[in-house]
Design a protein around this motif. Structure first.
Motif, PDB file in Angstrom:
ATOM      1  N   ASP A  56      36.410  43.779  42.598  1.00 15.77           N
ATOM      2  CA  ASP A  56      36.893  44.390  40.301  1.00 15.77           C
ATOM      3  C   ASP A  56      38.810  44.856  40.906  1.00 15.77           C
ATOM      4  O   ASP A  56      38.707  45.705  40.423  1.00 15.77           O
ATOM      5  CB  ASP A  56      35.897  46.044  40.573  1.00 15.77           C
ATOM      6  CG  ASP A  56      36.643  46.520  38.938  1.00 15.77           C
ATOM      7  OD1 ASP A  56      36.954  45.628  38.385  1.00 15.77           O
ATOM      8  OD2 ASP A  56      36.353  48.054  38.173  1.00 15.77           O
ATOM      9  N   ASN A  57      39.142  43.554  41.652  1.00 16.80           N
ATOM     10  CA  ASN A  57      40.365  43.478  41.686  1.00 16.80           C
ATOM     11  C   ASN A  57      40.511  41.880  40.645  1.00 16.80           C
ATOM     12  O   ASN A  57      40.680  40.991  41.487  1.00 16.80           O
ATOM     13  CB  ASN A  57      40.943  43.647  43.505  1.00 16.80           C
ATOM     14  CG  ASN A  57      42.363  42.923  43.765  1.00 16.80           C
ATOM     15  OD1 ASN A  57      42.827  43.474  42.180  1.00 16.80           O
ATOM     16  ND2 ASN A  57      42.372  42.752  44.416  1.00 16.80           N
ATOM     17  N   PHE A  58      40.932  42.465  39.272  1.00 18.92           N
ATOM     18  CA  PHE A  58      41.132  41.106  38.474  1.00 18.92           C
ATOM     19  C   PHE A  58      42.944  40.201  38.728  1.00 18.92           C
ATOM     20  O   PHE A  58      42.222  39.318  39.130  1.00 18.92           O
ATOM     21  CB  PHE A  58      40.233  40.644  37.658  1.00 18.92           C
ATOM     22  CG  PHE A  58      40.284  39.424  37.198  1.00 18.92           C
ATOM     23  CD1 PHE A  58      39.566  38.787  37.613  1.00 18.92           C
ATOM     24  CD2 PHE A  58      41.451  39.412  36.231  1.00 18.92           C
ATOM     25  CE1 PHE A  58      39.446  37.198  36.968  1.00 18.92           C
ATOM     26  CE2 PHE A  58      40.328  38.008  34.900  1.00 18.92           C
ATOM     27  CZ  PHE A  58      39.886  37.094  35.877  1.00 18.92           C
ATOM     28  N   THR A  59      43.674  41.194  38.754  1.00 18.54           N
ATOM     29  CA  THR A  59      44.821  40.993  38.414  1.00 18.54           C
ATOM     30  C   THR A  59      45.375  41.694  38.807  1.00 18.54           C
ATOM     31  O   THR A  59      46.822  41.521  39.090  1.00 18.54           O
ATOM     32  CB  THR A  59      44.947  40.488  36.404  1.00 18.54           C
ATOM     33  OG1 THR A  59      44.895  42.624  35.924  1.00 18.54           O
ATOM     34  CG2 THR A  59      44.009  40.090  35.780  1.00 18.54           C
ATOM     35  N   ASN A  60      44.644  42.961  39.826  1.00 20.48           N
ATOM     36  CA  ASN A  60      46.029  43.946  40.240  1.00 20.48           C
ATOM     37  C   ASN A  60      46.860  43.008  41.226  1.00 20.48           C
ATOM     38  O   ASN A  60      48.313  43.477  41.446  1.00 20.48           O
ATOM     39  CB  ASN A  60      45.009  44.306  41.205  1.00 20.48           C
ATOM     40  CG  ASN A  60      44.412  45.701  39.688  1.00 20.48           C
ATOM     41  OD1 ASN A  60      45.200  45.807  38.529  1.00 20.48           O
ATOM     42  ND2 ASN A  60      43.797  46.524  40.393  1.00 20.48           N
ATOM     43  N   ASN A  61      47.069  41.727  42.361  1.00 19.44           N
ATOM     44  CA  ASN A  61      47.864  41.642  43.401  1.00 19.44           C
ATOM     45  C   ASN A  61      47.665  39.688  43.750  1.00 19.44           C
ATOM     46  O   ASN A  61      46.774  39.359  42.639  1.00 19.44           O
ATOM     47  CB  ASN A  61      48.179  42.864  44.301  1.00 19.44           C
ATOM     48  CG  ASN A  61      46.620  42.304  45.342  1.00 19.44           C
ATOM     49  OD1 ASN A  61      45.718  40.932  45.141  1.00 19.44           O
ATOM     50  ND2 ASN A  61      45.719  43.593  45.316  1.00 19.44           N
TER      51      ASN A  61
ATOM     52  N   ASN B 258      46.232  38.280  45.599  1.00 20.98           N
ATOM     53  CA  ASN B 258      45.537  38.064  46.148  1.00 20.98           C
ATOM     54  C   ASN B 258      44.013  38.705  45.307  1.00 20.98           C
ATOM     55  O   ASN B 258      42.489  38.489  45.048  1.00 20.98           O
ATOM     56  CB  ASN B 258      44.913  39.824  47.621  1.00 20.98           C
ATOM     57  CG  ASN B 258      45.458  38.870  48.212  1.00 20.98           C
ATOM     58  OD1 ASN B 258      45.815  38.202  48.544  1.00 20.98           O
ATOM     59  ND2 ASN B 258      45.722  40.010  49.402  1.00 20.98           N
ATOM     60  N   GLY B 259      43.902  39.285  44.501  1.00 17.95           N
ATOM     61  CA  GLY B 259      43.166  39.133  43.034  1.00 17.95           C
ATOM     62  C   GLY B 259      42.432  38.063  42.364  1.00 17.95           C
ATOM     63  O   GLY B 259      42.943  36.701  42.876  1.00 17.95           O
ATOM     64  N   LEU B 260      41.204  38.027  41.639  1.00 17.13           N
ATOM     65  CA  LEU B 260      40.523  36.910  41.702  1.00 17.13           C
ATOM     66  C   LEU B 260      41.541  36.417  40.002  1.00 17.13           C
ATOM     67  O   LEU B 260      41.111  34.935  40.347  1.00 17.13           O
ATOM     68  CB  LEU B 260      39.246  37.665  40.732  1.00 17.13           C
ATOM     69  CG  LEU B 260      38.072  37.920  42.342  1.00 17.13           C
ATOM     70  CD1 LEU B 260      37.242  38.297  41.397  1.00 17.13           C
ATOM     71  CD2 LEU B 260      37.654  36.616  42.774  1.00 17.13           C
ATOM     72  N   PHE B 261      41.720  36.483  39.802  1.00 20.54           N
ATOM     73  CA  PHE B 261      42.229  35.771  38.338  1.00 20.54           C
ATOM     74  C   PHE B 261      43.731  34.446  39.333  1.00 20.54           C
ATOM     75  O   PHE B 261      43.698  33.406  39.136  1.00 20.54           O
ATOM     76  CB  PHE B 261      43.413  36.135  37.841  1.00 20.54           C
ATOM     77  CG  PHE B 261      44.863  35.741  36.304  1.00 20.54           C
ATOM     78  CD1 PHE B 261      43.507  35.379  35.063  1.00 20.54           C
ATOM     79  CD2 PHE B 261      45.347  35.400  37.205  1.00 20.54           C
ATOM     80  CE1 PHE B 261      44.564  34.663  34.617  1.00 20.54           C
ATOM     81  CE2 PHE B 261      46.245  34.812  36.084  1.00 20.54           C
ATOM     82  CZ  PHE B 261      45.378  34.758  34.723  1.00 20.54           C
ATOM     83  N   ASP B 262      44.613  35.068  40.385  1.00 18.69           N
ATOM     84  CA  ASP B 262      45.286  34.463  40.913  1.00 18.69           C
ATOM     85  C   ASP B 262      44.285  33.264  42.062  1.00 18.69           C
ATOM     86  O   ASP B 262      44.679  31.905  41.761  1.00 18.69           O
ATOM     87  CB  ASP B 262      45.927  34.884  41.814  1.00 18.69           C
ATOM     88  CG  ASP B 262      46.852  35.146  41.428  1.00 18.69           C
ATOM     89  OD1 ASP B 262      47.740  35.455  40.243  1.00 18.69           O
ATOM     90  OD2 ASP B 262      48.294  36.772  41.544  1.00 18.69           O
ATOM     91  N   LEU B 263      43.357  33.685  42.412  1.00 23.21           N
ATOM     92  CA  LEU B 263      42.393  33.168  43.165  1.00 23.21           C
ATOM     93  C   LEU B 263      41.624  31.796  42.891  1.00 23.21           C
ATOM     94  O   LEU B 263      41.607  30.456  42.985  1.00 23.21           O
ATOM     95  CB  LEU B 263      41.879  34.147  44.063  1.00 23.21           C
ATOM     96  CG  LEU B 263      42.370  35.185  45.230  1.00 23.21           C
ATOM     97  CD1 LEU B 263      40.912  36.000  45.732  1.00 23.21           C
ATOM     98  CD2 LEU B 263      42.590  34.032  46.855  1.00 23.21           C
ATOM     99  N   ILE B 264      41.356  32.186  41.245  1.00 26.31           N
ATOM    100  CA  ILE B 264      40.950  31.483  40.340  1.00 26.31           C
ATOM    101  C   ILE B 264      41.838  30.401  40.268  1.00 26.31           C
ATOM    102  O   ILE B 264      41.233  29.362  40.190  1.00 26.31           O
ATOM    103  CB  ILE B 264      39.481  31.779  39.153  1.00 26.31           C
ATOM    104  CG1 ILE B 264      39.010  32.376  40.430  1.00 26.31           C
ATOM    105  CG2 ILE B 264      39.262  30.546  38.230  1.00 26.31           C
ATOM    106  CD1 ILE B 264      38.094  33.302  38.859  1.00 26.31           C
ATOM    107  N   THR B 265      42.735  30.635  39.755  1.00 21.86           N
ATOM    108  CA  THR B 265      44.289  29.503  38.635  1.00 21.86           C
ATOM    109  C   THR B 265      44.684  29.134  40.121  1.00 21.86           C
ATOM    110  O   THR B 265      45.385  27.641  39.484  1.00 21.86           O
ATOM    111  CB  THR B 265      44.735  30.749  38.190  1.00 21.86           C
ATOM    112  OG1 THR B 265      45.563  31.178  38.623  1.00 21.86           O
ATOM    113  CG2 THR B 265      43.801  31.055  37.073  1.00 21.86           C
ATOM    114  N   SER B 266      44.848  29.052  41.271  1.00 13.75           N
ATOM    115  CA  SER B 266      45.105  28.323  42.716  1.00 13.75           C
ATOM    116  C   SER B 266      45.026  27.370  43.544  1.00 13.75           C
ATOM    117  O   SER B 266      45.224  26.668  44.469  1.00 13.75           O
ATOM    118  CB  SER B 266      46.750  29.523  42.996  1.00 13.75           C
ATOM    119  OG  SER B 266      45.496  30.378  44.203  1.00 13.75           O
ATOM    120  N   GLN B 267      43.777  27.464  42.967  1.00  9.22           N
ATOM    121  CA  GLN B 267      42.512  26.474  43.595  1.00  9.22           C
ATOM    122  C   GLN B 267      43.048  24.846  43.270  1.00  9.22           C
ATOM    123  O   GLN B 267      43.175  23.455  44.002  1.00  9.22           O
ATOM    124  CB  GLN B 267      41.372  26.926  43.758  1.00  9.22           C
ATOM    125  CG  GLN B 267      40.375  27.799  43.761  1.00  9.22           C
ATOM    126  CD  GLN B 267      40.941  28.309  45.192  1.00  9.22           C
ATOM    127  OE1 GLN B 267      39.793  26.974  46.033  1.00  9.22           O
ATOM    128  NE2 GLN B 267      41.504  29.631  45.628  1.00  9.22           N
TER     129      GLN B 267
END
Length: 119
Positions: free
Chosen positions: A26-31, A33-42
């Motif tokens: 449940d860490n989508f945008t907090n830092n 290492n959040g999922l948002f950054d992981l998904i959009t940086s691939q």
């Protein structure tokens, strides 16, 4: 009091919404290492436009958690970038269609049965 619309429920020309399954943290945008950054940086496929978190959690009736994001500009590029990023991270994507969330693994749930939370 303004009632927010569920992202993706209303079609907005030039913008698209995807839901991404949570990886259990449940860490989508907090830092960073959040999922948002992981998904959009691939991948770097989209040529223009942008992508944002809609700050919305959608919990399926079976307890699985999804987060909403939206993008505009190079819709095809962003869609491909998100789909490939989610696939690389073994996450499921979803889209709202006719009052249901339809998932990339073929499952479908009525929005009425889901819990929606804005943050």
């Amino acid at each position: 009091m303004n009632k927010r619309l569920i992202p993706g429920e209303t079609i907005i020309e030039g913008r698209e919404v995807k839901y991404i399954s949570d990886n259990g943290n449940d860490n989508f945008t907090n830092n960073k290492n959040g999922l948002f950054d992981l998904i959009t940086s691939q991948f770097e496929i989209a040529k223009h436009g942008g992508i944002i978190s809609e700050n919305c959690r959608l919990t399926l009736p079976i307890g699985e958690l999804f987060h909403a994001l939206s993008y505009k500009g190079d819709i095809e590029g962003w869609r491909k970038e998100i789909t490939l990023g989610a696939k690389k991270l073994n996450l499921i994507t979803g889209k709202i269609i006719d009052g249901n969330i339809e998932l990339s693994d073929g499952r479908q749930f009525s929005l009425f049965a889901c819990e929606i939370e804005f943050y």
